[in-house]
Design an enzyme around this catalytic site. Structure first.
Site, PDB file in Angstrom:
ATOM      1  N   GLU A  83      -2.712  -0.693   5.192  1.00 16.33           N
ATOM      2  CA  GLU A  83      -3.012  -1.790   6.125  1.00 16.33           C
ATOM      3  C   GLU A  83      -2.163  -1.553   7.362  1.00 16.33           C
ATOM      4  O   GLU A  83      -0.937  -1.480   7.267  1.00 16.33           O
ATOM      5  CB  GLU A  83      -2.705  -3.137   5.480  1.00 16.33           C
ATOM      6  N   GLU A 123       0.162  -6.606  -1.320  1.00 16.40           N
ATOM      7  CA  GLU A 123       1.395  -7.334  -0.994  1.00 16.40           C
ATOM      8  C   GLU A 123       1.795  -8.316  -2.091  1.00 16.40           C
ATOM      9  O   GLU A 123       2.192  -9.455  -1.820  1.00 16.40           O
ATOM     10  CB  GLU A 123       1.246  -8.052   0.354  1.00 16.40           C
TER      11      GLU A 123
END
Length: 812
Positions: free
Chosen positions: A502, A426
């Protein structure tokens, strides 16, 4: 490490403050565990040093405090635009500041020797001083690094000092503090194979034969030196199955050897078979070094539109993301604790772990090799653009990323459990002006060091990365959440495969249930007055989802699988109770709680993922005084297709898995049942209606006695082995009371010591190291450490109002 950990010939000698493995006469590795002294800050003449054992996490001893690393921040990746106080974001523990360690290690002789110190991890900004000489600086606390100290050591005793410093606002979770991983001194001949100096690949693999290629670095040579290099390949049983003894003439190059193995035993999660390449270096008729490299033979294929194939077999990643802390043990690594985690995940049916968001401990990688757990190894959480933590890795990226990634890949490229590399999580560079350039730099570096595995990155800004070329630049596009957009991504991207890097981030607290129960919202973010999340597994954060949609998307062949956030609760990131919500200070994302106790969600995943064993689990508990006559839904997580529910002998009907909703595909739900004390029974049936299993829940009576359950029957007498003992309260008939919250005291005698305790309550501020703990949802865990001598451990738990319980463990 791939070196020196799994040799067949060794002598273990107990020295002052160290354990030495005399691998062969030419090479020794000394792991320095005892003999360390520690002080907070930097020492002065009047400093009183504390004796500690390494691995050591100075911050896990607390105390918890709201003010510790209190961060006022807007979390961009969560869509926040205004800064708020993130209480408990890094666990509320005192890891900020400086710490100093010192010890003494012995070098018998320095003539024609090479001495290297390896740090498996030091948190953080490590400055290493040997005999007053600064020999190394390494800022990143999660990475392993080594330093050649040959020019700094002397024959006899040598002093080493390690200075560490953790900055505020450098992390988004609890990082730990100190020498939290092992430290090793490697003593070799001047001519030797250096740290992580071999590289084994298997260019051709079939069930009939496998080719093995080995690249060997040799240090300490002069141009024109002629060396004998003999490598024997040892089978999992220790038999020599191939040999190469081609000589080496040093011209500044590496040495290469090839082998052919007939009828290879292939590594897989079901059959984790391991080979050893034993390499001996000979100079002037004398063996000067012997180096062992453990590896596995397996074939990795990532096929567009068809998915991931291991040894020719279609394989889904049934993975979890895990942070590095070990709950009440903190960040201090312990192989027994890691084994407990991996074994729990394997029983759930998981076959992979993502080391989020940092390099793993070597012990974890070794265990995954041995137990059959695939790994996605990931280095960091930030690149250089707009770092999420102002003093975190982004501040070091431009200067240190190349060194850190190089160490990571060279360290773990021989481990068969490692099947994919990640280069980040991220990162704001997803939308930064130089994001693709940073991605390409990292990916090219990884591929230069290891071309046998693909590269991914966890991306959460799916719209942006589909439009700007970021996702298209990866070997494998990894998406964090957004499974509802997988089809769009698959159509737009050139790779024609998707990885759930994820997933889910469902939130739940073990044994806590909130009413009413609803699945109407896509993102069901709910804040309750008790700071707990419901174990009906229907609550999420604003950006996450329940497991069901991820299960559904996994059914697509081009979806490689998923890595759930997270396998275990961890210290820090107490979402959704992360904003001015103290005392919440640990996560509720975990499938297993901070005390290593499975939540209901564990059995949901097990019912889908574990195809080797059946699952039949009922929730919630059936002790609801005050809810008589009120709707109290009953869910069953099971591997069977249908089941019938009875309350006090009365049928509540049969439920069968079906496609009417995402939830009904994977859960059996009786949404209108009303609570009445007594007995709940579930009878499971197979697809043709045969009764296959049944399970009961009973309303417990008055508390009567404590119940102890250990995950181990015996421990190894090495001073390192751990037993996890679950403590509960039962009524006189043995029914567990799921709502008891009394304080339980622990005592340990004999061949072991009390290590830590936890109860899984994310709001509990009780210290982990004191031998007492409040029960949470009727349970707590006590951890016992073995002594380094044989004998018996006697563990006793006692509490007011109930009979005590005692448990014995053999140490041998």
């Amino acid at each position: 490490m791939t070196m020196n950990r799994h040799l067949l010939l060794y002598i273990v000698m107990a020295l002052s403050g160290a354990i030495t493995i005399n691998l062969h006469a030419e090479r020794t590795v000394t792991t320095i565990k005892e003999g360390w002294e520690f002080t907070k800050g930097r020492p002065e003449a009047s400093t009183s040093w504390q004796k500690v054992r390494v691995p050591h996490d100075w911050a896990i001893y607390g105390p918890f405090d709201r003010a510790n690393d209190l961060q006022t921040v807007a979390v961009e990746q969560n869509g926040e635009t205004e800064k708020t106080e993130k209480t408990g974001r890094t666990g509320g523990l005192p890891f900020i500041g400086q710490g100093t360690y010192r010890t003494v290690f012995e070098v018998p002789d320095t003539a024609n020797r090479n001495i290297t110190i390896i740090f498996d991890g030091a948190m953080s900004n490590a400055n290493v001083i040997v005999n007053g000489k600064e020999v190394a600086y390494w800022p990143y606390g999660y990475n392993s690094f080594y330093v050649d100290v040959t020019d700094a050591v002397i024959p006899g005793d040598n002093n080493v000092i390690v200075e560490l410093e953790n900055f505020e606002r450098a992390s988004r979770w609890y990082p730990g503090a100190g020498l939290y991983r092992n430290v090793h001194v490697v003593n070799t001949d001047k001519v030797h194979i250096p740290t992580w100096g071999t590289y084994v690949t298997t260019p051709y693999v079939s069930s009939e034969k496998a080719s093995v290629k080995m690249e060997i670095e040799i240090s300490g040579t002069k141009k024109g030196d002629k060396l004998g290099v003999t490598t024997e390949i040892l089978s999992p049983e220790g038999k020599i199955v191939a040999t190469n003894n081609a000589p080496f003439i040093a011209q500044g190059q590496n040495h290469f050897q090839n082998f052919l193995i007939s009828q290879p035993e292939l590594w897989s999660p079901e059959n984790p078979r391991l080979y050893t390449a034993r390499t001996k270096i000979e100079k002037n008729g004398k063996i000067v070094d012997c180096y062992d490299t453990r590896f596995g033979i397996r074939k990795l294929e990532y096929i567009p539109e068809q998915g991931f194939f291991l040894n020719g077999k279609a394989t889904k990643f049934k993975g979890v993301c895990n942070h590095h802390d070990l709950g009440p043990l903190g960040a201090a690594v312990n192989k027994s604790a890691l084994r407990h985690q991996v074994e729990l995940m394997k029983d759930m049916g998981a076959n992979a772990i993502r080391t989020s968001h940092n390099m793993p401990a070597p012990e974890l990688v070794e265990l995954c090799d041995e137990l059959g757990m695939m790994l996605m190894v990931e280095p960091f959480d930030d690149w250089s653009f707009r770092p999420k933590s102002p003093n975190g890795y982004g501040a070091f990226f431009n200067e240190w990323a190349t060194d850190d990634v190089t160490n990571m890949v060279k360290h773990y490229r021989n481990n068969p459990s490692v099947v994919v590399w990640s280069i980040g999580n991220e990162v704001p560079s997803q939308w930064g002006p130089d994001g693709v350039a940073e991605l390409t730099m990292l990916q090219d570096l990884v591929k230069k060091l290891d071309a046998t595995r693909p590269v991914t990155c966890g991306m959460d800004q799916i719209g942006t990365v589909l439009d700007n070329g970021f996702a298209a630049s990866l070997d494998i596009p990894g998406f964090n959440y957004k499974p509802q957009y997988y089809n769009k991504a698959f159509e737009m991207l050139p790779q024609k495969m998707i990885l759930g890097s994820e997933t889910a981030s469902t939130v739940s607290s073990r044994g806590v249930y909130h009413f009413p129960v609803s699945f109407e919202k896509e993102h069901n973010s709910v804040l309750h007055p008790d700071h707990q999340s419901s174990s009906y597994d229907n609550e999420t954060c604003d950006w996450s989802n329940t497991p069901d949609i991820d299960f559904y998307m996994d059914e697509q062949p081009w979806v490689l699988g998923q890595f759930v956030w997270t396998g275990f609760d961890y210290l820090g990131e107490p979402s959704p109770y992360d904003t001015d919500a103290w005392p919440s200070h640990s996560s509720v994302f975990g499938i297993v709680d901070l005390a290593s106790l499975p939540k209901d969600r564990y059995y949901l995943y097990r019912s889908v993922w574990n195809t080797e064993d059946s699952t039949l689990h009922i929730l919630p508990h059936w002790n609801w005084k005050g809810r008589e006559g009120q709707v109290t839904p009953i869910f069953v997580y099971t591997s069977y297709p249908k089941a019938e529910l009875f309350i006090n002998g009365k049928s509540q009907g049969i439920r069968e898995k079906n496609d009417s909703t995402l939830q009904t595909r994977y859960r059996l739900m009786w949404n209108e049942t009303k609570y009445e004390p007594g007995e709940v029974k579930v009878v499971a049936y197979d697809a043709v209606g045969n009764k296959t299993a049944e399970k009961f829940l009973r309303t417990a009576g008055k508390p009567h006695h404590l119940v102890l359950t250990s995950n181990r029957k015996s421990l190894v007498a090495d001073g390192e082995d751990l037993a996890y003992i679950t403590v509960q309260v039962a009524d006189k008939n043995g029914n567990i009371i799921p709502t008891d919250n009394r304080t339980v005291n622990f005592s340990v005698s004999g061949a072991g010591t009390f290590e830590a305790t936890a109860n899984g309550d994310p709001t509990s501020l009780m210290p982990f190291q004191n031998p007492k703990m409040n029960l949470f949802s009727g349970a707590a865990t006590a951890i016992v450490r073995s002594a380094d001598k044989e004998g018996e451990i006697k563990f006793t738990a006692s509490a007011k109002g109930v009979k005590p319980a005692t448990l014995s463990l053999q140490v041998k």
